[in-house]
Scaffold this active site. Structure first.
Site: not given
Length: 223
Positions: A141-142
């Protein structure tokens, strides 16, 4: 609608991409390989996977329906080839994502990217243009991967990692959360990255450390 595709390259990565094309076609995405491009002077067969091998990119000038993928594993040659195609014939690029890849709906993939099988890109990741992700990688994520960043097989990035433009991560490297890997940095195979890596730096080991600078040769004294 069928995508008419030209590969820049006819080596191992190009063969892996052709296998991915076959799986994509089996899953209902219609992509037809037209030809492969090889630089003049390189030793290569005249036919690659049943399609002609072309030495001059200008052979494709004026055909706006073509899409290109640069099938070169190293970041710098990939960047040079993409610039050559863009500047010479105004090439437009396609992304190839193997159907075995898991992509989060909120993640974004740039043009020309190649993501091979059994990899995953989870939520809110951002992958730039011409990023290469080899089989078995995790992009959490991210994460942010800038243009031409390259993950070798089995690389695992935890969340909030940033990988700079043209950086290269070797097979099996692991990166803990919130690490920044600078542009054109090199992370050795199997390295465990727990500290930021400066642009252009080479690191290896567990934990990853910078490659020692080579000592300068000593000049013998003059009489």
């Amino acid at each position: 609608m069928t995508v008419r595709l030209v590969l820049y390259g006819a080596g191992a990565l190009a063969r892996e991409i052709v296998d991915a094309l076959e799986r994509l076609n089996a899953h209902g995405t219609s992509i037809a390989l037209q030809a492969s491009i090889v630089d003049p002077g390189l030793d290569a067969p005249e036919i690659f996977r049943g399609r002609p091998v072309v030495r001059d990119v200008r052979a494709f000038a004026g055909d706006d329906g073509l899409r290109f993928v640069v099938a070169l594993g190293e970041p710098e040659p990939r960047a040079r080839a993409a610039a050559h195609l863009r500047n010479t014939i105004g090439a437009r690029f396609a992304s190839i994502i193997d159907p075995g890849v898991l992509i989060g709906g909120s993640s974004r993939i740039g043009a020309g990217a190649v993501i091979l099988g059994h990899s995953s890109v989870t939520t809110d990741a951002r992958l730039g243009e011409h990023v290469l992700i080899n089989p078995g990688c995790t992009v959490a994520h991210d994460d942010v991967l800038k243009d031409f960043a390259t993950l070798s097989p089995g690389v695992h990035l935890a969340g909030h990692v940033q990988v700079g433009e043209g950086a290269f991560l070797g097979t099996g490297a692991c990166v803990i959360p919130k690490i920044r890997i600078g542009a054109r940095a090199v992370v050795g195979a199997g390295a465990v990255v727990i500290r930021n890596v400066a642009p252009g730096q080479t690191v290896f080991g567990n934990p990853a450390r910078a490659l020692p600078a080579r000592p300068r040769p000593q000049t013998p004294p003059t009489a």
